[in-house]
Design an enzyme around this catalytic site. Structure first.
Site, mmCIF file in Angstrom:
data_model
loop_
_atom_site.group_PDB
_atom_site.id
_atom_site.type_symbol
_atom_site.label_atom_id
_atom_site.label_comp_id
_atom_site.label_asym_id
_atom_site.label_seq_id
_atom_site.Cartn_x
_atom_site.Cartn_y
_atom_site.Cartn_z
ATOM 1 N N LYS A 1 1.331 13.943 1.925
ATOM 2 C CA LYS A 1 -0.025 14.302 1.502
ATOM 3 C C LYS A 1 -0.101 15.775 1.085
ATOM 4 O O LYS A 1 -1.064 16.202 0.462
ATOM 5 C CB LYS A 1 -1.022 14.048 2.634
ATOM 6 C CG LYS A 1 -1.017 12.631 3.204
ATOM 7 C CD LYS A 1 -1.804 11.670 2.367
ATOM 8 C CE LYS A 1 -1.995 10.340 3.087
ATOM 9 N NZ LYS A 1 -2.733 9.353 2.287
ATOM 10 N N THR B 1 -8.380 6.569 -1.492
ATOM 11 C CA THR B 1 -9.785 6.184 -1.622
ATOM 12 C C THR B 1 -10.696 7.370 -1.338
ATOM 13 O O THR B 1 -11.841 7.379 -1.782
ATOM 14 C CB THR B 1 -10.141 5.021 -0.676
ATOM 15 O OG1 THR B 1 -9.750 5.357 0.651
ATOM 16 C CG2 THR B 1 -9.445 3.744 -1.114
ATOM 17 N N LYS C 1 -14.399 8.465 -3.042
ATOM 18 C CA LYS C 1 -15.616 8.794 -2.288
ATOM 19 C C LYS C 1 -16.125 10.175 -2.671
ATOM 20 O O LYS C 1 -17.334 10.381 -2.841
ATOM 21 C CB LYS C 1 -15.330 8.736 -0.790
ATOM 22 C CG LYS C 1 -14.917 7.381 -0.286
ATOM 23 C CD LYS C 1 -14.226 7.463 1.071
ATOM 24 C CE LYS C 1 -13.523 6.162 1.398
ATOM 25 N NZ LYS C 1 -12.616 6.270 2.548
ATOM 26 N N LYS D 1 -7.720 13.870 5.143
ATOM 27 C CA LYS D 1 -6.881 12.680 5.115
ATOM 28 C C LYS D 1 -5.856 12.783 6.237
ATOM 29 O O LYS D 1 -5.716 13.834 6.868
ATOM 30 C CB LYS D 1 -6.190 12.498 3.764
ATOM 31 C CG LYS D 1 -5.423 13.720 3.281
ATOM 32 C CD LYS D 1 -4.884 13.511 1.876
ATOM 33 C CE LYS D 1 -5.968 13.586 0.829
ATOM 34 N NZ LYS D 1 -6.235 12.324 0.175
ATOM 35 N N ARG D 2 -5.164 11.690 6.485
ATOM 36 C CA ARG D 2 -4.107 11.680 7.497
ATOM 37 C C ARG D 2 -3.118 12.818 7.231
ATOM 38 O O ARG D 2 -2.755 13.073 6.083
ATOM 39 C CB ARG D 2 -3.402 10.319 7.434
ATOM 40 C CG ARG D 2 -2.271 10.115 8.385
ATOM 41 C CD ARG D 2 -1.936 8.623 8.435
ATOM 42 N NE ARG D 2 -1.760 8.040 7.116
ATOM 43 C CZ ARG D 2 -0.561 7.871 6.537
ATOM 44 N NH1 ARG D 2 0.542 8.262 7.152
ATOM 45 N NH2 ARG D 2 -0.487 7.301 5.355
ATOM 46 N N HIS E 1 0.800 -1.224 0.000
ATOM 47 C CA HIS E 1 0.000 0.000 0.000
ATOM 48 C C HIS E 1 0.832 1.274 0.000
ATOM 49 O O HIS E 1 0.267 2.364 0.073
ATOM 50 C CB HIS E 1 -0.919 0.030 1.226
ATOM 51 C CG HIS E 1 -2.118 -0.847 1.111
ATOM 52 N ND1 HIS E 1 -3.255 -0.496 0.408
ATOM 53 C CD2 HIS E 1 -2.365 -2.087 1.603
ATOM 54 C CE1 HIS E 1 -4.140 -1.470 0.490
ATOM 55 N NE2 HIS E 1 -3.632 -2.442 1.201
#
Length: 800
Positions: free
Chosen positions: A541, A643, A647, A535-536, A343
């Site tokens: 990111k 993901t 969504k 998100k985290r 992942h």
């Protein structure tokens, strides 16, 4: 239904109707639903036994579950019936749903993906058991004090959990420490300490299929819970120490690993849940079969990322030591049943353990891994002789040197018959950059299975008005086959459909705006664009790129206040790991910038920044249906899939993103005109890094807009402490900007201006939104699981 609810209330909960609280009604309703699901669960298990069909053991450190009440009612097809029965008792189902606590069993995308996959396995009728840890506190509850993240224990089990079934008959001994002794010509792991792993089962219902699968989470219990003699001497805490030590292994998800003790606890956790899960998998096999050659036909063991990478060693230990198979037979079986999903391309996430630590905690496993490594070296020598002397060092499971280490990513690849990435781009990078030598040695092992999301949660439950609109427009077949959403594409030219979609989006934005005001005391305009990044919190990111863009926008708005700047609310949410100081500083920066610009009389009517604390599935159900713009802005080549991007697109948000992860595939589905792609490509990033010529200071000197923003951070314009954000400035300039924010900034800014232009034409924006929904069908977890079943597990389905 009403009679069943009242029976559970009065007999199961022990409360008369006229004294019942909402909490009592929730427990009674949940128990009613659980009883109905349990009947299906028993039927599913009976069918599995009678057909002898293969079961998948899905091992994951995280399962980020949603709330179970409405999901269970929907799976049973009695959602409306239950709502009406409760209403006759003067109770609203929606009030009960709000009482349910979200299980704190995951951190982010990995855990939510695992939960979506369990949903899809049951909905397709694919027999499976998810295995994980029953964390007592799980991921921390995030609070924010003066802009700083504070971690609090998330005591999600404070109230009784109506969804789980304790299974004390399913318990296994898990060892730590000790030594390896020879007994009767065979090696045995002896002495040391041990704990019992106790099974807690949660039912996972299928939608459109009767199947109910199992999520089995392991709790811990001491072998000897108390030393009575020590207690009687008055040493009360010492007497209870075995119990406390055993429970430590299941206390929290991802303990702080900045210390040796924290890393040891992490290794204990991984071994604890892997050992119990492999023992349970083999027990289930042996209950029905006595021929080991059947194991690959009846069992698949899947490693969800590298956390369960001890599984090959534990499986070999059990087969060789306990069941006395010879090594070659055991290894052949292991490599046929094991498979591995990678992942992440981040080296730090690939689980590398010092051999001295493993020797202390898992001495027999280290021996087995060293033997796997030795035999692998022999295989390479037989294959290449002396023509590739450097190859073994590039693939060795045990890395030598002064401080030898075990590379768990390499062990996972070596022991698995299939290895997959989670998007087309990521799978290519896994082959070409992460494990290139393995891909050369075993090209047939490598596959791609693009991630997906469960439409049951992320559309049916999270956005029921949109689900109903889709039902009315194209029928309900999309609920079982999400690719049918493509039938919506002509509706992009239907003004009435677009008008209804806009009304649904606005209602969702009003709902989120009310929550923001309730929780933060900040009033936001639901007519503004809701620009979302949830998100985290992690440097890769690139939440920091978003914040630089917010400040640049604020500067530009102040410089030209009369320009037509569309109103925008930037919404951020996510947790930073407790020991990740830079990520926590980014959280603080978001709050300080927000406090500054939200109170600016010149711009606050058109620009606000809000950070919603304690992001979880329940909060996501508010944010995602309300989003207009979805920021997916990681540096190309760093995000495996994502993901959240799926969504948000499914709920009609337009993506602003790099050509990274599944963004590439979303762009293929929705078309280049309905997505905002910016920044360097993967190959351009690689070329830049290989050139060695990147200079973030050079970009800083030549971009006045960027220079102004960074100087504002360095000068403390957004902080009472002028030096507070110097570490961020230093990372961008003196640290040479590891994730290349400055290299992508100008492209990001230009993409944001394209977003502004598109938003001004609301009719066109809604047409784009329709096409995003229509293009999201490929990203169903049902499709992902079908791919796993056919290409990875060779598994079959129960009859519908």
């Amino acid at each position: 239904m009403k009679q069943a609810l009242l029976a559970r209330l009065t007999l199961g909960i022990g409360v008369p109707e006229d004294e019942a609280t909402l909490r009592d009604w929730f427990q009674a309703t949940a128990l009613t639903v659980r009883e109905l699901l349990t009947a299906r669960w028993h039927e599913t298990n009976r069918q599995i036994r009678e057909t002898g069909i293969k079961q998948v053991s899905y091992l994951s450190m995280e399962f980020l579950l949603g709330r179970g009440l409405q999901n269970g009612l929907m799976a049973l097809g009695i959602l409306d019936e239950c709502r009406e029965a409760l209403a006759e008792c003067g109770v609203k189902l929606e009030d009960l749903a709000e009482l349910e606590v979200t299980p704190a069993l995951g951190n982010g995308g990995l855990g939510r993906l695992a939960a979506c996959f369990l949903d899809s396995m049951a909905s397709l009728g694919l027999p499976s058991i998810g295995y994980g840890i029953r964390y007592e506190f799980g991921m921390f509850r995030q609070e924010v004090l003066d802009g700083w993240q504070i971690e609090r224990p998330d005591d999600w089990l404070a109230d009784s959990n109506p969804w789980e079934l304790m299974r004390p008959e399913r318990q296994y001994l898990v060892r730590f420490g000790g030594r390896v002794a020879e007994e009767g010509g065979r090696l045995r792991w002896v002495d040391g300490e041990a704990v019992h792993a106790i099974a807690y089962d949660t039912l996972v219902p299928g939608h459109g299929h009767y199947a109910v699968n199992t999520l089995r989470l392991w709790g811990a219990r001491a072998v000897h819970p108390m030393d009575l003699a020590t207690f009687n001497r008055g040493a009360f805490m010492e007497a209870l120490s075995p119990r406390l030590r055993a429970r430590t292994v299941v206390r929290v998800l991802y303990p702080d690993d900045s210390t040796v003790e924290g890393r040891e606890l992490r290794l204990r956790q991984e071994h604890f849940f892997v050992s119990a899960s492999i023992q349970d998998t083999l027990r289930r096999f042996l209950d029905e079969h006595d021929d080991w050659s059947l194991l690959p036909e009846k069992v698949s063991i899947h490693l969800n990322d590298t956390h369960p990478a001890l599984a090959p060693a534990e499986l070999m230990r059990l087969l060789v030591d306990d069941y006395e198979l010879d090594w070659e037979q055991a290894w052949a079986l292991a490599t046929k049943v094991l498979s591995y999903t990678n992942h992440t391309l981040m080296p730090e996430a690939l689980e590398i353990w010092p051999c001295d630590m493993m020797a202390r905690l898992l001495p027999r496993h280290l021996q087995i891994i060293e033997e796997i490594n030795r035999r692998f070296g022999q295989e390479l020598h037989a294959r290449f002789g002396g023509s590739r002397p450097e190859l073994f060092s590039q693939v060795a499971v045990v890395e030598g040197g002064d401080h030898p280490r075990v590379n768990m990513g390499r062990l996972s690849v070596l022991a698995s018959h299939k290895v997959n990435g989670v998007s087309q781009l990521h799978s290519r990078l896994v082959r070409e950059r992460l494990f290139p030598q393995f891909a050369e040695l075993y090209p047939e092992r490598f596959e791609n299975v693009t991630n997906g999301i469960a439409p049951r949660l992320w559309l049916n439950l999270a956005n029921p008005s949109l689900a109903q609109l889709i039902d009315e427009t194209i029928g309900q077949n999309w609920r079982r086959d999400l690719t049918r959403l493509a039938d919506l594409r002509p509706q992009a030219e239907n003004d009435e459909f677009c008008r209804r979609l806009a009304a649904i989006k606005f209602a969702n934005k009003q709902r989120l705006a009310a929550l923001i005001e309730h929780r933060l005391g900040i009033a936001v305009d639901p007519t503004a664009m809701f620009d979302v990044q949830v998100k985290r919190i992690h440097e890769y990111k690139r939440q920091l790129l978003n914040l630089l863009g917010v400040v640049a926008r604020w500067n530009a708005m102040r410089a030209t206040p009369d320009q037509d700047w569309p109103a925008r609310v930037v919404i951020m949410a996510g947790k930073a790991a407790s020991a990740y100081h830079m990520a926590k500083l980014i959280v603080k920066l978001a709050h300080d910038i927000g406090h500054h610009i939200n109170n600016d009389p010149v711009t606050s009517d058109r620009l606000k920044l809000v950070f919603l604390p304690d992001y979880n599935v329940s909060l996501a159900e508010y944010i995602i249906p309300a989003a207009d713009l979805s920021q997916q802005i990681s540096l190309a080549g760093t995000e495996a899939s994502g993901t959240g991007n799926m969504k948000l697109a499914l709920n009609g948000a337009l993506t602003l993103g790099t050509a990274d992860g599944a963004n590439v595939e979303i762009a293929e589905e929705v078309g280049p005109d309905d997505i905002f792609i910016f920044g360097m490509s993967v190959d351009e990033v690689a070329a830049l890094n290989q050139s060695g010529t990147y200079s973030s200071r050079e970009i800083y000197r030549n971009n006045h807009q960027l220079q102004e923003v960074i100087d504002q951070l360095g000068a403390g314009q957004f902080s009472s402490d002028p030096a507070r954000f110097w570490p961020i400035v230093d990372s961008l300039l003196d640290g040479n900007d590891h994730f290349r924010l400055l290299a992508d900034f100008d492209s990001y800014w230009q993409a944001q201006r394209r977003v502004d232009a598109a938003w001004r034409d609301q009719a066109s924006w809604m047409r784009k939104s329709v096409r995003n929904i229509a293009g999201a069908g490929r990203f169903s977890s049902d499709r992902s699981i079908s791919d796993y079943a056919s290409r990875i597990w060779n598994a079959q389905y129960l009859p519908a």
